[in-house]
Design a protein around this motif. Structure first.
Motif, short mmCIF file in Angstrom:
data_model
loop_
_atom_site.label_atom_id
_atom_site.label_comp_id
_atom_site.label_asym_id
_atom_site.label_seq_id
_atom_site.Cartn_x
_atom_site.Cartn_y
_atom_site.Cartn_z
N LEU A 40 0.88 -1.09 0.07
CA LEU A 40 0.39 0.19 -0.10
C LEU A 40 0.83 1.21 -0.22
O LEU A 40 0.41 2.49 -0.83
CB LEU A 40 -0.54 -0.21 1.01
N ASP A 41 2.14 1.23 0.43
CA ASP A 41 2.72 2.23 0.46
C ASP A 41 3.74 2.56 -0.40
O ASP A 41 3.40 3.68 -1.25
CB ASP A 41 4.38 2.26 1.96
N VAL A 46 -3.56 6.07 -1.51
CA VAL A 46 -4.61 4.88 -2.39
C VAL A 46 -5.85 5.37 -2.08
O VAL A 46 -6.84 5.07 -2.20
CB VAL A 46 -4.57 3.88 -0.95
N ARG A 69 -4.09 1.45 10.72
CA ARG A 69 -2.79 1.13 10.59
C ARG A 69 -1.98 0.80 11.86
O ARG A 69 -2.22 1.47 12.65
CB ARG A 69 -2.04 1.89 10.00
#
Length: 70
Positions: A40-41, A46, A69
């Motif tokens: 995702l990073d 996102v 998170r």
């Protein structure tokens, strides 16, 4: 990943998602959390990606609740 699969399959705005998600081998649906966070990073923004594909602010809030998170 099974939670994400179930969540997407329940959404009416993702008509193409069920076939794509059910065709994935099970091994691909068991990625460790650290791997998913790194992925995702790499994606960058996102939120913009998800909203561009139909997710609403409510959907995003629900995702944050289910997948906080660390």
């Amino acid at each position: 990943m099974p939670t994400i699969r179930s969540w997407v399959l329940e959404r009416q705005y993702a008509p193409a998602a069920p076939a794509a998600l059910t065709d994935f081998p099970d091994v691909l649906m068991r990625a460790p959390a650290e791997t998913m966070l790194a992925f995702l990073d790499e994606l960058g923004d996102v939120r913009a990606l998800l909203t561009a594909h139909g997710l609403t602010d409510t959907d995003l809030a629900n995702l944050r609740t289910v997948f906080p998170r660390a």
